[in-house]
Design a protein around this motif. Structure first.
Motif, PDB file in Angstrom:
ATOM      1  N   THR A 155      -0.379   0.935   2.496  1.00  0.00           N
ATOM      2  CA  THR A 155      -0.746   2.375   2.239  1.00  0.00           C
ATOM      3  C   THR A 155      -1.132   2.457   0.663  1.00  0.00           C
ATOM      4  O   THR A 155      -1.679   3.646   0.548  1.00  0.00           O
ATOM      5  N   GLU A 156      -1.177   1.413   0.180  1.00  0.00           N
ATOM      6  CA  GLU A 156      -1.754   1.342  -1.236  1.00  0.00           C
ATOM      7  C   GLU A 156      -2.693  -0.021  -1.267  1.00  0.00           C
ATOM      8  O   GLU A 156      -2.519  -0.825  -0.564  1.00  0.00           O
ATOM      9  N   ALA A 157      -3.703   0.073  -1.897  1.00  0.00           N
ATOM     10  CA  ALA A 157      -4.590  -0.747  -2.231  1.00  0.00           C
ATOM     11  C   ALA A 157      -4.064  -1.947  -2.855  1.00  0.00           C
ATOM     12  O   ALA A 157      -2.843  -2.139  -3.422  1.00  0.00           O
ATOM     13  N   ASP A 158      -4.304  -3.280  -2.167  1.00  0.00           N
ATOM     14  CA  ASP A 158      -3.915  -4.689  -2.544  1.00  0.00           C
ATOM     15  C   ASP A 158      -4.191  -4.912  -4.126  1.00  0.00           C
ATOM     16  O   ASP A 158      -3.155  -5.443  -4.764  1.00  0.00           O
ATOM     17  N   ALA A 159      -5.199  -4.422  -4.644  1.00  0.00           N
ATOM     18  CA  ALA A 159      -5.326  -4.339  -5.879  1.00  0.00           C
ATOM     19  C   ALA A 159      -6.455  -3.509  -6.245  1.00  0.00           C
ATOM     20  O   ALA A 159      -7.212  -2.816  -5.511  1.00  0.00           O
TER      21      ALA A 159
END
Length: 233
Positions: A155-159
Motif C-alpha cells: 500500500t506504500e512504496a518500499d522506499a
C-alpha cells in the motif's frame, strides 16, 4: 531452410562459425577468441571467414546475440508449458529455466553476465533487443498477474522514489509498453537482478567447492522467497 542456395549456404556457414566460436569460448575464454583459429577449425583460410565475420569483436557480438536469444527461447519455452492462470508457477518456471541454461552453457553465461571482455564494447543496436527479451518475459508475467489481481503490491512504496528513479521506471514503461505501477516495476527489476545474482554465485563458484551441498535446493528456496516478496499468488 528457405532462401536461395547462396543464402542457405551462407546461413550454414554462419551456424558453423557460431558453433565453433562457442566451442572456443568454452575452451579458451572470450579474451582469447581468434578468427584465425575459427577458420582453422572450419577448414578454410582466414580470408573466407572474414567475408562473414569481419573482426573478433564481430564474432563476440555474434556469440552474445546468439546466447541471449538461446536463453530467452529456453525461458519462453519453459513458461509456455505452464497454464497462464498459474502466475506463480510461471515465475518459478522462468527462474528454473534461467538456471538450467546457465549451468548447461556456463561459458556463454559468463560472456553475457560475467566480467567485461577487455577491449570489447557490445553494440547496443545489435544486442539491446535480444538482451532484454528475458526482462520482457518477466514484465509480461507481472502484467498478466497484475491484471488478474494475483500480484499483491504494498500500500506504500518500499522506499522513497527519487525523481531520477521515477524517470528510469517510466523509461521501462515506455520501452516495454507496460502499465505497471512503480512498485511493481522496481520489484520486478530487483527480482530479476536477484535471480541472476544467485545463479552467478553458483556458476562462478562463489558458494564454495561443494555449492553448499545442494545448490539446486538453495535456489528453489530463493525462488519461493522472491515469489513471496514480489507478491505473486
Amino acid at each position: 531452410m528457405a532462401g536461395t542456395p547462396r543464402e542457405r549456404a551462407r546461413a550454414r556457414t554462419m551456424e558453423d562459425i557460431t558453433r565453433i566460436g562457442r566451442q572456443h569460448l568454452a575452451e579458451y575464454g572470450a579474451a582469447a577468441l581468434s578468427l584465425r583459429a575459427v577458420a582453422r577449425d572450419l577448414g578454410v583460410v582466414s580470408s573466407a571467414v572474414y567475408r562473414y565475420v569481419k573482426s573478433r569483436d564481430d564474432l563476440l557480438t555474434l556469440l552474445v546475440v546468439h546466447g541471449y536469444d538461446e536463453l530467452a527461447d529456453s525461458v519462453a519455452g519453459a513458461v509456455a508449458e505452464v497454464p497462464k492462470e498459474h502466475h506463480r508457477d510461471r515465475f518459478l518456471a522462468l527462474g528454473r529455466a534461467i538456471r538450467r541454461w546457465a549451468l548447461t552453457e556456463p561459458a556463454t553465461y559468463a560472456l553475457l553476465y560475467g566480467s567485461p571482455v577487455p577491449g570489447y564494447r557490445a553494440p547496443a543496436e545489435q544486442t539491446t533487443e535480444p538482451g532484454t527479451r528475458v526482462a520482457r518475459i518477466v514484465l509480461e508475467l507481472a502484467s498478466e498477474a497484475h491484471a488478474a489481481g494475483r500480484l499483491e503490491l504494498p500500500t506504500e512504496a518500499d522506499a522513497p522514489t527519487t525523481p531520477e528513479l521515477a524517470a528510469g521506471l517510466e523509461g521501462i514503461r515506455t520501452q516495454f509498453a507496460v502499465t505497471l505501477p512503480d512498485e511493481a516495476l522496481s520489484r520486478g527489476v530487483l527480482t530479476l537482478a536477484s535471480i541472476f545474482g544467485c545463479i552467478s554465485f553458483e556458476v562462478f563458484g562463489q558458494y564454495g567447492p561443494d555449492g553448499l551441498g545442494d545448490p539446486e535446493a538453495l535456489f528453489e528456496q530463493h525462488l519461493q522467497v522472491l515469489a513471496d516478496q514480489v507478491g505473486l499468488h
